[in-house]
Design a protein around this motif. Sequence first.
Motif, PDB file in Angstrom:
ATOM      1  N   TYR A 169       0.834  -1.194   0.000  1.00 32.02           N
ATOM      2  CA  TYR A 169       0.000   0.000   0.000  1.00 32.02           C
ATOM      3  C   TYR A 169       0.875   1.252   0.000  1.00 32.02           C
ATOM      4  CZ  TYR A 169      -3.652  -3.272   1.475  1.00 32.02           C
ATOM      5  OH  TYR A 169      -4.523  -4.328   1.551  1.00 32.02           O
ATOM      6  N   THR A 170       0.366   2.307  -0.581  1.00 30.56           N
ATOM      7  CA  THR A 170       1.056   3.587  -0.540  1.00 30.56           C
ATOM      8  C   THR A 170       0.867   4.212   0.851  1.00 30.56           C
ATOM      9  OG1 THR A 170      -0.862   4.836  -1.300  1.00 30.56           O
ATOM     10  CG2 THR A 170       0.622   3.914  -2.996  1.00 30.56           C
ATOM     11  N   LYS A 171       1.634   5.277   1.124  1.00 27.89           N
ATOM     12  CA  LYS A 171       1.520   5.942   2.415  1.00 27.89           C
ATOM     13  C   LYS A 171       0.113   6.490   2.617  1.00 27.89           C
ATOM     14  CE  LYS A 171       6.365   7.242   3.080  1.00 27.89           C
ATOM     15  NZ  LYS A 171       7.315   8.366   3.300  1.00 27.89           N
ATOM     16  N   ALA A 172      -0.445   7.046   1.559  1.00 31.78           N
ATOM     17  CA  ALA A 172      -1.801   7.592   1.675  1.00 31.78           C
ATOM     18  C   ALA A 172      -2.810   6.490   1.978  1.00 31.78           C
ATOM     19  CB  ALA A 172      -2.175   8.327   0.399  1.00 31.78           C
ATOM     20  N   GLU A 173      -2.632   5.331   1.343  1.00 36.70           N
ATOM     21  CA  GLU A 173      -3.548   4.213   1.585  1.00 36.70           C
ATOM     22  C   GLU A 173      -3.371   3.664   3.003  1.00 36.70           C
ATOM     23  OE1 GLU A 173      -3.994   2.348  -2.927  1.00 36.70           O
ATOM     24  OE2 GLU A 173      -2.303   1.748  -1.650  1.00 36.70           O
ATOM     25  N   ARG A 174      -2.128   3.642   3.488  1.00 34.62           N
ATOM     26  CA  ARG A 174      -1.899   3.158   4.853  1.00 34.62           C
ATOM     27  C   ARG A 174      -2.570   4.062   5.871  1.00 34.62           C
ATOM     28  NH1 ARG A 174       4.590   2.390   4.025  1.00 34.62           N
ATOM     29  NH2 ARG A 174       4.504   0.670   2.523  1.00 34.62           N
ATOM     30  N   ARG A 175      -2.476   5.369   5.639  1.00 37.30           N
ATOM     31  CA  ARG A 175      -3.112   6.297   6.569  1.00 37.30           C
ATOM     32  C   ARG A 175      -4.626   6.151   6.540  1.00 37.30           C
ATOM     33  NH1 ARG A 175      -0.058  12.004   7.350  1.00 37.30           N
ATOM     34  NH2 ARG A 175       2.056  11.197   7.624  1.00 37.30           N
ATOM     35  N   LYS A 176      -5.168   5.908   5.368  1.00 33.28           N
ATOM     36  CA  LYS A 176      -6.619   5.729   5.259  1.00 33.28           C
ATOM     37  C   LYS A 176      -7.053   4.430   5.937  1.00 33.28           C
ATOM     38  CE  LYS A 176     -10.382   5.606   1.881  1.00 33.28           C
ATOM     39  NZ  LYS A 176     -10.745   5.662   0.434  1.00 33.28           N
ATOM     40  N   LEU A 177      -6.276   3.364   5.727  1.00 32.60           N
ATOM     41  CA  LEU A 177      -6.619   2.076   6.344  1.00 32.60           C
ATOM     42  C   LEU A 177      -6.469   2.135   7.867  1.00 32.60           C
ATOM     43  CD1 LEU A 177      -4.982  -0.443   3.846  1.00 32.60           C
ATOM     44  CD2 LEU A 177      -7.420  -0.183   4.338  1.00 32.60           C
ATOM     45  N   ALA A 178      -5.575   2.967   8.349  1.00 35.91           N
ATOM     46  CA  ALA A 178      -5.390   3.076   9.796  1.00 35.91           C
ATOM     47  C   ALA A 178      -6.657   3.559  10.485  1.00 35.91           C
ATOM     48  CB  ALA A 178      -4.226   4.008  10.115  1.00 35.91           C
ATOM     49  N   GLN A 179      -7.544   4.229   9.749  1.00 37.31           N
ATOM     50  CA  GLN A 179      -8.813   4.699  10.310  1.00 37.31           C
ATOM     51  C   GLN A 179      -9.939   3.686  10.084  1.00 37.31           C
ATOM     52  OE1 GLN A 179      -8.557   7.407  12.147  1.00 37.31           O
ATOM     53  NE2 GLN A 179      -6.413   7.478  11.494  1.00 37.31           N
ATOM     54  N   ASP A 180      -9.646   2.580   9.386  1.00 41.78           N
ATOM     55  CA  ASP A 180     -10.643   1.534   9.152  1.00 41.78           C
ATOM     56  C   ASP A 180     -10.997   0.861  10.492  1.00 41.78           C
ATOM     57  OD1 ASP A 180     -11.643  -1.259   8.525  1.00 41.78           O
ATOM     58  OD2 ASP A 180     -11.449  -0.463   6.481  1.00 41.78           O
ATOM     59  N   TRP A 181     -12.274   0.551  10.701  1.00 42.90           N
ATOM     60  CA  TRP A 181     -12.693  -0.030  11.974  1.00 42.90           C
ATOM     61  C   TRP A 181     -12.004  -1.350  12.261  1.00 42.90           C
ATOM     62  CZ3 TRP A 181     -15.041  -4.790  12.408  1.00 42.90           C
ATOM     63  CH2 TRP A 181     -15.535  -5.362  11.238  1.00 42.90           C
ATOM     64  N   ARG A 182     -11.635  -2.083  11.207  1.00 43.91           N
ATOM     65  CA  ARG A 182     -10.956  -3.364  11.417  1.00 43.91           C
ATOM     66  C   ARG A 182      -9.567  -3.181  12.010  1.00 43.91           C
ATOM     67  NH1 ARG A 182     -11.397  -5.495   5.395  1.00 43.91           N
ATOM     68  NH2 ARG A 182     -10.870  -3.283   5.120  1.00 43.91           N
ATOM     69  N   CYS A 183      -8.970  -2.015  11.777  1.00 48.70           N
ATOM     70  CA  CYS A 183      -7.630  -1.740  12.306  1.00 48.70           C
ATOM     71  C   CYS A 183      -7.674  -0.947  13.606  1.00 48.70           C
ATOM     72  CB  CYS A 183      -6.811  -0.968  11.272  1.00 48.70           C
ATOM     73  SG  CYS A 183      -6.623  -1.812   9.685  1.00 48.70           S
ATOM     74  N   LYS A 184      -8.759  -0.195  13.825  1.00 48.41           N
ATOM     75  CA  LYS A 184      -8.838   0.641  15.013  1.00 48.41           C
ATOM     76  C   LYS A 184      -9.404  -0.099  16.218  1.00 48.41           C
ATOM     77  CE  LYS A 184      -9.759   4.906  15.077  1.00 48.41           C
ATOM     78  NZ  LYS A 184     -10.395   6.229  15.035  1.00 48.41           N
ATOM     79  N   GLU A 185     -10.339  -1.020  15.980  1.00 53.57           N
ATOM     80  CA  GLU A 185     -10.993  -1.693  17.094  1.00 53.57           C
ATOM     81  C   GLU A 185     -10.229  -2.957  17.455  1.00 53.57           C
ATOM     82  OE1 GLU A 185     -15.134  -2.321  16.537  1.00 53.57           O
ATOM     83  OE2 GLU A 185     -15.513  -0.306  15.754  1.00 53.57           O
ATOM     84  N   MET A 186      -9.475  -2.857  18.543  1.00 46.11           N
ATOM     85  CA  MET A 186      -8.689  -4.002  18.999  1.00 46.11           C
ATOM     86  C   MET A 186      -9.418  -4.693  20.143  1.00 46.11           C
ATOM     87  SD  MET A 186      -5.925  -4.105  17.185  1.00 46.11           S
ATOM     88  CE  MET A 186      -4.858  -5.106  18.201  1.00 46.11           C
ATOM     89  N   PRO A 187      -9.597  -6.011  20.077  1.00 46.54           N
ATOM     90  CA  PRO A 187     -10.263  -6.713  21.189  1.00 46.54           C
ATOM     91  C   PRO A 187      -9.395  -6.692  22.443  1.00 46.54           C
ATOM     92  CG  PRO A 187      -9.369  -8.283  19.601  1.00 46.54           C
ATOM     93  CD  PRO A 187      -9.212  -6.924  18.985  1.00 46.54           C
TER      94      PRO A 187
END
Length: 954
Positions: A640-658
Amino acid sequence: MNNWFHSWRAAVRIARRDAWRYKGRSFLVLAMIALPILGVSAADLTLRSSELSTGEKLARSMGAADARVVDPGYGGAPIYQNPVEQDSMPVGDFDNKPWPQGETDVAKVFPPNAKVLADSSGAGKLRTAHGLLQTEIREFKAADPMARGIMSLQDGRFPERADEVAATTRFLESSGLGIGSTVAARGLEREYRIVGSYELPDDLKAVQVNALPGAFLAPLGKALEKAGLPGTQTTTTHLLSLARSADTDGFTWNMVQQANAKGVVVMSRAVALAPPADADVPLFQQEGWGNYAGSGAADAAALAAVGTVVGLAMLEICLLAGPAFAVGARRSRRQLGLVGANGGDRRHIRAIVLAGGLVIGLAAAVVGTVLGLILAFVLQPVLEESFGQRFGAFDIRPLELLGIGLLAVLTGLLAAVVPAVTSSRQTVLASLTGRRGVRRSSRVLPLVGLGAVLLGAAIALYGSVYSSQFALVAGGSALAELGVVAMTPALVGLFGRTGRWLPLSPRLALRDAVRNRGRTAPAVAAVLAAVAGTVAVATYQASDDAQQRAAYEARLPHGAVSVMVGEGGGRDVPVVRDAVQKNLPVAVRADVDRIVVGRASCEMYGDGEGCGRHEVVTPPANVCPLWAPTADGSDPADKYTKAERRKLAQDWRCKEMPGVTYTESGLVVGDAKLLTVLGIKDPAAAKALGEGKVVSFSRTLVDADGKLAVKVITDSSKAEEAMAEGKEPPGKVTSFAAYQVAKGTQSYGVAGIVPPAAAKAAGLTTVPLGAYFSTDRMPSTEQRQKLDDELARTGAAVDLHVEEGFVSKNSIVLLSLTVFAGLITIGAAGIATGLAQADAEADLKTLAAVGAPPRVRRTLSGFQCGVVAVMGVLLGSAAGVLPAIGLRLTEQRQQTSWYEQALDSGGTMDAPHVPIIIPWETLAALLVAVPLGAALLAALVTRSRGALARRAAT
């Protein structure tokens, strides 16, 4: 040369006589200079004494032996080791495979005819006078000459029979037992008699008993295994003493490397005393390893920091002591005038005043060093107990103490420089008649100070806005503060313009302070420096406190309690649960169990033989793309590009840690009472638990069909191998019907709740883990103490948590800083007031002669002290806030940079929150309470009536 010697000899004699004549002033200055010398010399002696030599370290680790042989646990694979530490690594490339594991036969590296002494350690719960105490059990023949130095016998003797033990003094204190008492381990009926007490010089707080080899650990291990409980976790090392001969040079580095080839670590006395060059150590040649000695740049930075602190401390002392020397010079001006009248010139006058600084500095050096020596010697046992280890020999380094003493002499001389120059400029007639003449302040010094302020502010601004170097902000702030100190005379003049609006006494005090800036400015500068440092640290601490408060994550609702026991298969959990309910004001109790794989006594994470673990399987559709495993083992974020990584970092699958609190998967086995304790008001969740469904608090754990999958891994070693190869660990997967709670529900680290019936139906083994409790009110200190005492008697490793919310640890720091600044302010203002009274004595007599009431003298003295304190506190507060703000801005830039780097590399983290908080309570105490207290104190200690005398003719 001869004239110079005789003139200085006479000056020193005069200075010594004056110092003895005015004992109060001399003691004040001596104390100001000697106290830092006392502290530094005591710290130097303590530090040097606590630094053990190589021989002392070896005596504590291996006694009189030549080597200690250790099994690193690599199954006999060849290793590289550090020559003086116990660091080691297996030889080979293990990037894509796990490190080798297993026991090694260390006896194969024992040299012929070597004497061997086994040293085994394990753990067990021993019965004491108070209950059960988790204790280290050490089997070691401590009376052997080879063991001399490892244990220090305090009373009695070491064990000589299989039914005898010795115990550390800390064990005897904690257990309530003594020499002659008997002790037994839980699970073992055999008793042992305590025949002696000892201490470990490197660990005075060790709770340990010592037995002969084979006398304690083996019987206890068999009894625990028979009862299905975890064993003693015994580890064994061996001490070696080589047979002496003409060609024996101890256990050499070559012999150590030969042992490494057989998978054994050897700590050698000969190697430690004469270590090989780094180039001859294979471990240091490996990537990521090295002999990490301090770099020259780091040493230079540390030296610069120490030099800066010492310099600022000397400046503070000079600013405080300078006015005191000026008081002495002013009171001795007739004597100095007589010296001039009898042929002495300006350099003789300067020599006399400087000699006063020399005499006081020498006395302070001697007194401070001697008292520091006594203090370090007296406090050594206390410090040893506090640090938990014995120091080495009492190490006195004369050159270091001489250097510290020279600092005292230099400080005394520097403090007397300005009074000496000022006194030498007085004419003989003015000195003999007591006239003060017209004194003009320097116009150059304020300009130099203004330049320093501007330059320092520019450096600090650059450091906080354009750089991440804290040193730039600190250095610029220090330079700016020195500039403000240089501008103090001019700033004092500006304060004088406010006098027109003040009543008589404060107006006279302010006018006197402005007209006599030579004595006012140093005192104000001393207060300024102390207050600036205090305000800077207080502002930084308050801001950091606010940052920690914002980052604090509560483990439970406020006032709730949790208690967990992860050992022993839940054997002690019922007793622990009942103890909490009995001693605390419990409203609701929710018992919880945990899933165990293997024997009931298995601990979490699959530790122990025959034990496994479990984990929650994340559905493929819910896996964060930045972490999704790849077939070739590469980093998934790389595609992924840097812009895509930053966008994915806000994805609920990456933000919500059990959550993973207390168990390896975050799942606990419980009922709807747990929802009540956690403050979760969701009737549907309670209904789901009643229907046998798992309640999930993380969307990532539940698939599209509403199922939550749990994988049971029975073979931990195979799982580790599979994970090292980038594969999924093998195991049986069981799916549960799940209910997903609403987004944003606070679960306090619990990933999900499994109903007991559902766990039983799935064939999962559960054991008691602990309980959650809600309370009617916050438990009191007395209740906590009673509970802690009862839990300690169980001997279990209890994890007890009472949620009190965020508790600041900086309150005592802020209070201490305020008190410190207050003392400096009162001291400096008091010195300036004494000097003002010496100057204004004639004016005070005139006021008394024309009918002024006696209280005018007292109130004038109080306002003179208060004026100095107010000016210093105001300037110091302004000068102290700015550096703290600069440091916080620098920290914000640095954390923001780390945050952006994490996002660019595929990581996820919350945006940094670096607030800037002004400690208004501290500032209020400094701005109001300290000057008011200084003024009242000065007024109280000043006599209302002075002796009425004839004014000198002018």
